[in-house]
Design a protein around this motif. Sequence first.
Motif, mmCIF file in Angstrom:
data_model
loop_
_atom_site.group_PDB
_atom_site.id
_atom_site.type_symbol
_atom_site.label_atom_id
_atom_site.label_comp_id
_atom_site.label_asym_id
_atom_site.label_seq_id
_atom_site.Cartn_x
_atom_site.Cartn_y
_atom_site.Cartn_z
ATOM 1 N N LEU A 1 78.545 -38.526 104.565
ATOM 2 C CA LEU A 1 78.921 -37.863 105.816
ATOM 3 C C LEU A 1 77.701 -37.571 106.686
ATOM 4 C CD1 LEU A 1 81.668 -35.437 104.492
ATOM 5 C CD2 LEU A 1 82.003 -37.486 105.902
ATOM 6 N N GLN A 2 76.550 -37.426 106.064
ATOM 7 C CA GLN A 2 75.321 -37.165 106.804
ATOM 8 C C GLN A 2 74.604 -38.451 107.197
ATOM 9 O OE1 GLN A 2 73.026 -34.390 104.451
ATOM 10 N NE2 GLN A 2 74.795 -33.064 104.194
ATOM 11 N N SER A 3 75.081 -39.598 106.710
ATOM 12 C CA SER A 3 74.386 -40.851 106.985
ATOM 13 C C SER A 3 74.692 -41.362 108.393
ATOM 14 C CB SER A 3 74.751 -41.911 105.959
ATOM 15 O OG SER A 3 76.032 -42.440 106.196
ATOM 16 N N ARG A 4 73.715 -41.978 108.971
ATOM 17 C CA ARG A 4 73.849 -42.527 110.334
ATOM 18 C C ARG A 4 74.929 -43.593 110.391
ATOM 19 N NH1 ARG A 4 68.864 -44.893 114.012
ATOM 20 N NH2 ARG A 4 70.155 -45.389 115.831
ATOM 21 N N ILE B 1 77.716 -43.874 108.770
ATOM 22 C CA ILE B 1 79.052 -43.243 108.828
ATOM 23 C C ILE B 1 79.210 -42.448 110.115
ATOM 24 C CG2 ILE B 1 80.550 -41.522 107.740
ATOM 25 C CD1 ILE B 1 80.415 -44.178 106.180
ATOM 26 N N GLN B 2 78.199 -41.715 110.518
ATOM 27 C CA GLN B 2 78.299 -40.894 111.723
ATOM 28 C C GLN B 2 78.527 -41.705 112.981
ATOM 29 O OE1 GLN B 2 74.891 -38.311 111.957
ATOM 30 N NE2 GLN B 2 75.477 -37.161 110.155
ATOM 31 N N GLU B 3 77.995 -42.918 113.021
ATOM 32 C CA GLU B 3 78.100 -43.712 114.242
ATOM 33 C C GLU B 3 79.366 -44.566 114.294
ATOM 34 O OE1 GLU B 3 74.436 -45.809 114.982
ATOM 35 O OE2 GLU B 3 73.359 -43.936 115.358
ATOM 36 N N VAL C 1 69.360 -40.374 105.693
ATOM 37 C CA VAL C 1 70.268 -40.511 106.835
ATOM 38 C C VAL C 1 70.315 -41.950 107.343
ATOM 39 C CG1 VAL C 1 70.514 -39.895 109.286
ATOM 40 C CG2 VAL C 1 70.148 -38.100 107.580
ATOM 41 N N TRP D 1 72.258 -47.440 107.334
ATOM 42 C CA TRP D 1 72.245 -47.974 108.691
ATOM 43 C C TRP D 1 71.254 -49.132 108.776
ATOM 44 C CZ3 TRP D 1 68.275 -47.908 112.360
ATOM 45 C CH2 TRP D 1 68.647 -48.295 113.654
ATOM 46 N N ASP E 1 79.247 -35.719 100.839
ATOM 47 C CA ASP E 1 78.305 -35.161 101.807
ATOM 48 C C ASP E 1 77.176 -36.124 102.147
ATOM 49 O OD1 ASP E 1 79.731 -32.809 102.058
ATOM 50 O OD2 ASP E 1 78.578 -31.774 100.509
ATOM 51 N N LYS F 1 84.591 -44.532 106.325
ATOM 52 C CA LYS F 1 84.359 -43.202 106.900
ATOM 53 C C LYS F 1 85.501 -42.262 106.538
ATOM 54 C CE LYS F 1 83.357 -40.702 111.142
ATOM 55 N NZ LYS F 1 82.903 -40.823 112.531
#
Length: 122
Positions: A114-117, A119-121, A10, A14, A111, A102
Amino acid sequence: MNTWQTTWAVNKYWFMSRSQALYNRGRLLAKDNEWNADKAQEFARLIAIADDLVPTKATLTTAYQHVWGYFKKICTQEEKATYVRLLATLTPEHDDLGPFLKRLAIKYQVDYLLQSRLIQEM
């Protein structure tokens, strides 16, 4: 996947987007599939340090080039051209490349990303 492996997965891009040295230190902690309380404490310390760092053009470029590797063989020619254009104009203050990557992660349903910090942030 073990909890610590998931935590590393994850956070790894980052970390890379903030400091290659911190990324390398985290990678060494994850090496050999052996995790313990001392490593967990050190990993938490590395996260705290990275939280205070501002990405640079160089660190963003490195991280985004790694992320791009997931798409370079499956994306359209237009998406490749957009990537090259956005990479050329990338600065920490003007980052259109991260959100573009993203969108690709969502479009191609990668996936892991998509679960990585990172991309999520975005």
